[in-house]
Design a protein around this motif. Structure first.
Motif, PDB file in Angstrom:
ATOM      1  N   SER A 119      -1.690  -2.175  10.898  1.00 20.65           N
ATOM      2  CA  SER A 119      -1.610  -1.992  12.350  1.00 20.65           C
ATOM      3  C   SER A 119      -2.823  -1.224  12.859  1.00 20.65           C
ATOM      4  CB  SER A 119      -0.331  -1.228  12.705  1.00 20.65           C
ATOM      5  OG  SER A 119       0.780  -2.027  12.379  1.00 20.65           O
ATOM      6  N   GLN A 135       0.129   4.954  25.195  1.00 23.68           N
ATOM      7  CA  GLN A 135      -0.648   4.893  23.951  1.00 23.68           C
ATOM      8  C   GLN A 135      -1.973   4.184  24.238  1.00 23.68           C
ATOM      9  OE1 GLN A 135       1.917   4.281  20.208  1.00 23.68           O
ATOM     10  NE2 GLN A 135       3.023   3.166  21.787  1.00 23.68           N
ATOM     11  N   CYS A 145       1.932  -4.141  16.992  1.00 27.87           N
ATOM     12  CA  CYS A 145       3.077  -4.144  17.905  1.00 27.87           C
ATOM     13  C   CYS A 145       3.111  -2.758  18.553  1.00 27.87           C
ATOM     14  CB  CYS A 145       4.385  -4.344  17.148  1.00 27.87           C
ATOM     15  SG  CYS A 145       4.407  -5.782  16.089  1.00 27.87           S
ATOM     16  N   TRP A 155      13.278  -6.519  15.866  1.00 31.71           N
ATOM     17  CA  TRP A 155      11.812  -6.580  15.864  1.00 31.71           C
ATOM     18  C   TRP A 155      11.283  -6.595  14.427  1.00 31.71           C
ATOM     19  CZ3 TRP A 155      11.171  -1.895  19.702  1.00 31.71           C
ATOM     20  CH2 TRP A 155      11.628  -2.268  20.969  1.00 31.71           C
ATOM     21  N   MET A 215       4.136   1.317   2.168  1.00 29.55           N
ATOM     22  CA  MET A 215       3.963   0.420   3.321  1.00 29.55           C
ATOM     23  C   MET A 215       4.138  -1.029   2.857  1.00 29.55           C
ATOM     24  SD  MET A 215       2.983   2.816   5.534  1.00 29.55           S
ATOM     25  CE  MET A 215       1.756   2.541   6.782  1.00 29.55           C
ATOM     26  N   ARG A 216       4.629  -1.834   3.752  1.00 33.39           N
ATOM     27  CA  ARG A 216       5.022  -3.193   3.365  1.00 33.39           C
ATOM     28  C   ARG A 216       4.086  -4.257   3.964  1.00 33.39           C
ATOM     29  NH1 ARG A 216      10.841  -2.511   2.384  1.00 33.39           N
ATOM     30  NH2 ARG A 216      11.062  -0.257   2.110  1.00 33.39           N
ATOM     31  N   LEU A 253       9.215  -6.642  23.749  1.00 31.46           N
ATOM     32  CA  LEU A 253       8.267  -5.980  22.843  1.00 31.46           C
ATOM     33  C   LEU A 253       6.863  -6.182  23.398  1.00 31.46           C
ATOM     34  CD1 LEU A 253       8.014  -4.475  20.133  1.00 31.46           C
ATOM     35  CD2 LEU A 253       8.031  -6.665  18.946  1.00 31.46           C
ATOM     36  N   SER A 299       6.402  -2.420  10.553  1.00 32.02           N
ATOM     37  CA  SER A 299       7.729  -1.885  10.881  1.00 32.02           C
ATOM     38  C   SER A 299       7.529  -0.637  11.735  1.00 32.02           C
ATOM     39  CB  SER A 299       8.457  -1.498   9.592  1.00 32.02           C
ATOM     40  OG  SER A 299       9.540  -0.648   9.877  1.00 32.02           O
ATOM     41  N   ALA A 300       8.217  -0.566  12.852  1.00 32.34           N
ATOM     42  CA  ALA A 300       8.027   0.560  13.772  1.00 32.34           C
ATOM     43  C   ALA A 300       8.286   1.876  13.043  1.00 32.34           C
ATOM     44  CB  ALA A 300       8.965   0.422  14.956  1.00 32.34           C
ATOM     45  N   GLY A 301       7.321   2.773  13.136  1.00 36.41           N
ATOM     46  CA  GLY A 301       7.461   4.093  12.519  1.00 36.41           C
ATOM     47  C   GLY A 301       7.511   4.028  11.001  1.00 36.41           C
ATOM     48  N   ALA A 302       7.170   2.882  10.404  1.00 36.63           N
ATOM     49  CA  ALA A 302       7.237   2.682   8.943  1.00 36.63           C
ATOM     50  C   ALA A 302       8.601   3.119   8.414  1.00 36.63           C
ATOM     51  CB  ALA A 302       6.101   3.421   8.239  1.00 36.63           C
ATOM     52  N   ARG A 341       0.862  -1.196   0.000  1.00 37.69           N
ATOM     53  CA  ARG A 341       0.000   0.000   0.000  1.00 37.69           C
ATOM     54  C   ARG A 341       0.886   1.229   0.000  1.00 37.69           C
ATOM     55  NH1 ARG A 341      -2.191  -0.041   5.611  1.00 37.69           N
ATOM     56  NH2 ARG A 341      -0.505  -1.488   5.914  1.00 37.69           N
ATOM     57  N   TYR A 392      11.251   0.834   7.970  1.00 36.75           N
ATOM     58  CA  TYR A 392      11.715  -0.277   7.133  1.00 36.75           C
ATOM     59  C   TYR A 392      13.243  -0.376   7.040  1.00 36.75           C
ATOM     60  CZ  TYR A 392       6.794  -0.128   6.124  1.00 36.75           C
ATOM     61  OH  TYR A 392       5.425  -0.106   6.279  1.00 36.75           O
ATOM     62  N   ARG A 430      -4.700   1.225  15.004  1.00 36.89           N
ATOM     63  CA  ARG A 430      -4.310   2.427  15.771  1.00 36.89           C
ATOM     64  C   ARG A 430      -5.166   2.583  17.024  1.00 36.89           C
ATOM     65  NH1 ARG A 430       0.592   2.656  13.845  1.00 36.89           N
ATOM     66  NH2 ARG A 430       0.616   2.770  11.593  1.00 36.89           N
TER      67      ARG A 430
HETATM   68  C1  LIG Z   1       8.369  -3.333  16.463  1.00 40.46           C
HETATM   69  C2  LIG Z   1       7.210  -2.453  16.167  1.00 40.46           C
HETATM   70  C3  LIG Z   1       6.838  -1.486  17.080  1.00 40.46           C
HETATM   71  C4  LIG Z   1       5.741  -0.675  16.810  1.00 40.46           C
HETATM   72  N1  LIG Z   1       5.358   0.247  17.744  1.00 40.46           N
HETATM   73  C5  LIG Z   1       4.242   0.983  17.534  1.00 40.46           C
HETATM   74  C6  LIG Z   1       3.781   1.880  18.525  1.00 40.46           C
HETATM   75  O1  LIG Z   1       4.383   2.012  19.584  1.00 40.46           O
HETATM   76  N2  LIG Z   1       2.666   2.584  18.257  1.00 40.46           N
HETATM   77  C7  LIG Z   1       1.966   2.457  17.089  1.00 40.46           C
HETATM   78  O2  LIG Z   1       0.932   3.108  16.901  1.00 40.46           O
HETATM   79  N3  LIG Z   1       2.384   1.595  16.127  1.00 40.46           N
HETATM   80  C8  LIG Z   1       3.492   0.871  16.322  1.00 40.46           C
HETATM   81  N4  LIG Z   1       3.920  -0.010  15.359  1.00 40.46           N
HETATM   82  C9  LIG Z   1       3.168  -0.151  14.097  1.00 40.46           C
HETATM   83  C10 LIG Z   1       3.839   0.641  12.973  1.00 40.46           C
HETATM   84  O3  LIG Z   1       3.600   2.009  13.156  1.00 40.46           O
HETATM   85  C11 LIG Z   1       3.296   0.170  11.628  1.00 40.46           C
HETATM   86  O4  LIG Z   1       3.716  -1.151  11.434  1.00 40.46           O
HETATM   87  C12 LIG Z   1       3.788   1.011  10.474  1.00 40.46           C
HETATM   88  O5  LIG Z   1       3.279   2.307  10.532  1.00 40.46           O
HETATM   89  C13 LIG Z   1       3.377   0.381   9.153  1.00 40.46           C
HETATM   90  O6  LIG Z   1       1.981   0.303   9.064  1.00 40.46           O
HETATM   91  P1  LIG Z   1       1.211  -1.077   8.888  1.00 40.46           P
HETATM   92  O7  LIG Z   1       1.639  -1.974   9.993  1.00 40.46           O
HETATM   93  O8  LIG Z   1      -0.246  -0.713   8.980  1.00 40.46           O
HETATM   94  O9  LIG Z   1       1.577  -1.646   7.571  1.00 40.46           O
HETATM   95  C14 LIG Z   1       5.023  -0.808  15.602  1.00 40.46           C
HETATM   96  C15 LIG Z   1       5.434  -1.783  14.677  1.00 40.46           C
HETATM   97  C16 LIG Z   1       6.517  -2.603  14.958  1.00 40.46           C
HETATM   98  C17 LIG Z   1       6.922  -3.653  13.979  1.00 40.46           C
END
Ligand SMILES: Cc1cc2nc3c(=O)[nH]c(=O)nc-3n(C[C@H](O)[C@H](O)[C@H](O)COP(=O)(O)O)c2cc1C
Length: 510
Positions: free
Chosen positions: A331, A411, A466, A190, A102-103, A486, A107-110, A95, A112, A333
């Protein structure tokens, strides 16, 4: 391994120095400069590019069934189409959101930070060689021609010389340090873990044996992949995934190492190294194959926890194959604070805590323990629980939504979920036995379990994410001395994620 300090000390120091302790003022994240956001793609302008097939096969078996059973069946022959399926649904671009590609895996904070490479000798439709996966072009860059599996085997495990193909995951620390400071090093494992969660499920679905190797000679692998070229960004090999069984009769010979392949495009912005991260990582390096084998022996002998070996299928789930569930994953929200059925906890956790086929733990075992706060699950009193391979064990009843949200870096998703799981490990004994490299393994396994939890929740039509966390708040919440690796929250999403799609025939553009 560094010989001049007690084993594991560097990792313990790193872990301490990168805690988010609410009591000590909060997080260690950096003030970020959005204009210097690292580019999450590596490019090789001088390399030959091989387009991957975009007409990707999908299975018929529902994802929930695959996630329950793990892998079995006769090993299929790996061809280019099958490889493209593995690469796309574990690390492909599914996407675009606000200009970010996006993958398939979270991935934390997108940001990657993970790159994928392939070393192959027997993939139908693809010449033997070393390749880099380009998710944006959905193509492979050829880095070295010819069968290089002998060199991979010399750096990793001798069977890899006759294993049809291996995927190699590396991490570029700058991509996460940019935002999270030194704590971003944890994110490499992670994020590699969530990719591996998808990858292992995808290989299970088709009966392709996959084995995750975390012990290897770091410098030799870096050389093979060309990560050590002058001016290159720091990039660490993190894991090697052997695809298929070794064929003893067909081992690739160990020829001379070919000259370095094409160089990657120079990094964008002004990358800054973090000495603590470099030192911690380097202190876990292994130099020789006998050290690698010794480490694996120690890892197999280490006292560990039982993983969940038998997982019954859930009674209700989405009738969709894994590939479609991965496309629908996003993910969560915010969760709707509503109750979920018992199996949304018991099955999802059981499926996620199945053993990882890897070299860092004995078969059927896990390095991790899991605590959880249950907020709204039918048949389970709200409260704090510990997960055992038999199911959840109540530690303390009570409404812990606020505590869980606070523990998840304040959060809301951590508290409005149906339940939130905290993956942990007491580090001292682990690192005393396995040295700094044990730290890498525990963080990686946490990423795999978190990625599996999210996948399993989506296979039931639920959501998950996550989450990062305050180290001290989690310890206080459960009265545990396990270091938190985690957190993962699961439940009913307030808004369903926008579904992803397969690679478009026309490509993604520049
Ligand atoms: C290790 C890890 C930690 C993450 N931590 C948070 C977080 O603290 N808060 C949050 O809203 N999303 C968190 N995410 C989700 C990421 O923001 C999300 O994977 C990224 O924006 C990509 O979006 P998607 O998962 O919908 O494809 C985390 C993802 C990973 C893999």
């Amino acid at each position: 391994m560094a010989a001049d300090r007690a084993p594991g000390l560097m990792a313990i120091e790193y872990h301490r120095a990168t805690r988010h302790d609410r009591s000590a003022g909060g997080t260690t994240s950096r003030r970020i400069d959005p204009t210097s956001r690292p580019r999450p793609f590596k490019r090789y302008p001088g390399a030959e590019s091989i387009a991957l097939p975009r007409d990707l096969p999908a299975g018929e078996e529902p994802a929930a069934s695959v996630l329950s059973r793990g892998g079995h069946g006769s090993e299929p022959r790996l061809d280019l189409g099958g490889l493209a399926r593995l690469l796309f649904f574990s690390a492909g671009v599914t996407r675009h959101v606000a200009g970010i590609a996006m993958r398939a895996a979270p991935s934390a904070g997108a940001l990657y930070p993970i790159e994928l490479y392939l070393a192959c000798g027997e993939v139908e439709g693809l010449e033997p060689g070393i390749y880099h996966f380009d998710p944006l072009a959905f193509a492979l860059h050829r880095l070295r021609a010819g069968d290089q599996r002998g060199h991979l085997a010399a750096a990793t495990a001798l069977e890899l010389a006759s294993t049809p193909a291996s995927l190699l995951l590396t991490g570029i620390p700058w991509r996460t340090l940019w935002r999270y400071g030194a704590r971003g090093y944890r994110h490499l494992f992670w994020d590699a873990g969530t990719i591996l969660a998808n990858l292992l499920a995808l290989t299970d679905a088709v009966g392709l044996p996959a084995h995750v190797l975390t012990a290897f000679c770091d410098a030799a692998l870096s050389r093979l992949l060309g990560l050590d070229q002058p001016g290159a960004l720091e990039e660490y090999p993190l894991a090697v995934v052997a695809l298929g069984r070794p064929r003893a009769h067909a081992a690739a010979p160990l020829g001379p190492m070919p000259p370095p392949g094409p160089s990657a495009e120079p990094p964008f912005g002004r990358p800054v190294a973090e000495p603590l991260v470099t030192a911690t990582h380097r202190s876990g390096d292994l130099d020789r194959l006998d050290e690698v084998e010794r480490w694996r022996g120690l890892a197999r002998a280490l006292p560990s926890f039982s993983a969940t070996v038998h997982v019954s299928r859930p009674t209700t789930h989405l009738p969709l194959p894994l590939e479609e569930v991965i496309l629908r994953r996003g993910s969560t929200r915010r969760f709707a604070p509503v109750e979920v059925p018992a199996q949304a906890l018991t099955w999802v956790l059981a499926a996620a805590t199945r053993p990882v086929p890897g070299d860092f733990v004995a078969p059927g075992r896990t390095l991790l323990e899991h605590h959880l706060t249950v907020h709204a699950v039918a048949g389970f009193a709200p409260g704090a629980y510990r997960w055992s391979s038999e199911g959840p064990v109540l530690l303390r009843p009570g409404d812990l939504r606020d505590d869980a949200a606070r523990a998840c870096l304040a959060q809301a998703a951590g508290g409005d979920s149906a339940y939130t799981v905290f993956h942990g490990r007491r580090l001292e004994a682990l690192l005393e036995a396995l040295g700094e490299r044990g730290y890498r393994a525990a963080q990686l396994e946490a990423g795999i379990v978190a990625g599996r939890l999210v996948l399993a929740a989506h296979a039931l039509g639920l959501g998950g994410t996550c989450l990062t966390f305050y180290d001290d708040e989690v310890e206080r919440l459960f009265g545990t001395r396990a270091a938190t690796m985690l957190a993962t929250a699961c439940g009913v999403p307030l808004r369903p994620p926008r579904p992803g799609r397969r690679p478009p025939p026309e490509g993604y553009g520049p």
